[in-house]
Scaffold this motif. Structure first.
Motif: not given
Ligand SMILES: Cc1cc2nc3c(=O)[nH]c(=O)nc-3n(C[C@H](O)[C@H](O)[C@H](O)COP(=O)(O)OP(=O)(O)OC[C@H]3O[C@@H](n4cnc5c(N)ncnc54)[C@H](O)[C@@H]3O)c2cc1C
Length: 440
Positions: A222-223, A225-228, A290
């Motif tokens: 999550i850190e 690439v972000g939660e989604e 990513h």
């Protein structure tokens, strides 16, 4: 209800191999009151510590074999975390930096991370995966004590003058059965015996692709690439490679598989090797932010050479048949290989459940072969094709994102939407056409 060992048929079946295919078949046979023994080469049932995904067709086949398999599966499955993403198989995105995109590949190409397509596998499935070893445990618990024998690597199978099939194991011991079903995986010995050691379809062939596999703790993912993107399944596409990520272990971990094409043959006799980090970094030079953030986080990664089977001309010879990867090992690009083994198990155990004499076993194998071979072999070839699409190697689609979106929206439906009961009924009809009395 899990099956009991309560045989009522006048024949005994030897199942060679206790992986997902062999155990699913055994559960099916026991439900049909067929006496059987599983001979497993290893000293216990075991699976590798990786994730395996199943489509809606496979889950339907599980339930038809025994509703407890689906219940067990549901209790350990992990799906996309967001409700809006539950039906989605993967969100397909561009994985490469636009500035590294060779013009000859096609223009315009969009941005790193740009969304391309999101095929839907259905609300109750979407991307749906389990830890392989946990799923094997679900199956193992349903097999009554005494049905499996361990340390029994099948080396030879011959028909005796008495008509019985004789199995010879690596330890020199022997066993007899009325029929044998090989479920011994991609490097199958039973396939060699059925097709012949020198038949051009016998050995699996290298598909020109390999994969790095590894896991990342979810908070780190999550850190990065972000939660989604971390908690829902993603597929990042690029030239001659693609990377997929999906949540496993109830969302605690991100599973990563990074695929790459190569020229030439795989020369190492081992198909799974420890990974060299510097090789992976080199393989994904020029990929976007990513992918570049995800790959270095992979823990305990290894590298897998991807092999599949040339189409076999038959899945049986007399009273000797093969099932699962032994019959049709596939690449993982459609997440459908293990599901085909479960479909095989459902159809074959249903057919054998209809017969009441040793003489009719070959008729059941014939109907199984007629119904199962075209579909399972189509999974093998379309899986190879899928990787070419994901890696912009497909001759017709190239890197035309519009055409790729259309294709991805449609191309998996024939696998996922299969009516398993209708498939089984067609197989039973064939058995009936052979003169066997079948209640339809
Ligand atoms: C990288 C990768 C990812 C994959 N991901 C997916 C996915 O997401 N979804 C999916 O549906 N499929 C996937 N697959 C395919 C899936 O793993 C196989 O289709 C499935 O495991 C086949 O099960 P099986 O029981 O036929 O064979 P196996 O799982 O190979 O089991 C064979 C068993 O037979 C035993 N055995 C071997 N030789 C002998 C012998 N001579 N005598 C007795 N026993 C023997 C072995 O010890 C083993 O227990 C993937 C495959 C790969 C390579």
């Amino acid at each position: 209800m899990p099956p009991t060992n309560d045989p009522k048929k006048p024949f005994h079946i030897a199942v060679c191999g206790g992986g997902i295919g062999g155990l699913a078949l055994t559960i099916g046979l026991l439900h049909q009151h067929i006496s059987c023994t599983v001979y497993e080469a290893a000293h216990e049932f075991a699976e590798i510590g990786a994730g395996v995904s199943f489509g809606p067709n496979s889950i339907r086949a599980m339930s038809l074999l025994d509703p407890s398999i689906e219940e067990g599966y549901r209790s350990i499955e992990t799906r996309n975390a967001w409700d809006s993403k539950k039906p989605i198989w993967f969100d397909f995105r561009l994985g490469m930096k636009p500035e590294t995109w060779d013009e000859s590949f096609g223009n315009p190409v969009g941005e790193d991370g740009q969304w391309i397509a999101a095929p839907e596998a259905g609300h109750d499935v979407g991307q749906c995966s389990v830890h392989r070893a946990h799923f094997l445990d679900v199956l193992v618990k349903m097999v009554p004590d005494g049905v499996a024998k361990f340390g029994k690597r099948v080396e030879e199978v011959v028909e005796l003058p008495s008509g019985k099939m004789e199995l010879t194991f690596h330890d020199g011991s022997k066993a007899e059965a009325d029929a044998v079903i090989g479920c011994d995986g991609v490097k199958s010995r039973t396939r060699q015996i059925i097709l012949g050691k020198d038949h051009p379809s016998t050995n699996a062939s290298f598909t020109g692709k390999y994969a790095y596999r590894g896991l990342i703790p979810m908070e780190k993912a999550i850190e990065a690439v972000g939660e989604e993107l971390a908690v829902n399944s993603q597929m990042y596409l690029g030239h001659h490679g693609h990377i997929l990520t999906f949540p496993i272990e109830k969302g605690k971990t991100m599973n990563v598989v990074a695929f790459r094409s190569m020229d030439g043959e795989w020369t190492d006799e081992k198909w799974v090797l420890p990974m060299k980090r510097e090789d992976m970094v080199k393989d994904y030079e020029g990929w976007g932010a990513h992918v570049s953030k995800i790959l270095p986080l992979m823990e305990k990664p290894d590298i897998w050479a991807l092999f599949d089977h040339p189409a076999a001309p038959t899945y049986y010879k007399k009273r000797f048949a093969m099932l699962g990867d032994a019959a049709h090992a596939s690449t993982p690009h459609q997440g459908a290989g293990a599901g085909q083994a479960i479909e095989d198990a459902y159809v074959l155990s249903s057919l054998l459940g209809e017969i009441n004499s040793v003489d009719d076993i070959e008729k059941a194998f014939k109907a199984y072969d007629t119904i199962r071979r075209p579909r399972s072999q189509r999974v093998v070839t379309t899986s190879r094709d899928a990787a070419r699409i994901y890696e912009f190697e497909d001759e017709n689609l190239g890197s035309d994102l519009e055409k790729i979106r259309e294709t991805l929206g449609e191309r998996f439906k024939w696998i996922w939407d299969e009516d398993m009961v209708a498939q089984k009924d067609k197989a039973l009809q064939l058995l009936r056409d052979e003169g066997v009395k079948v209640e339809l």
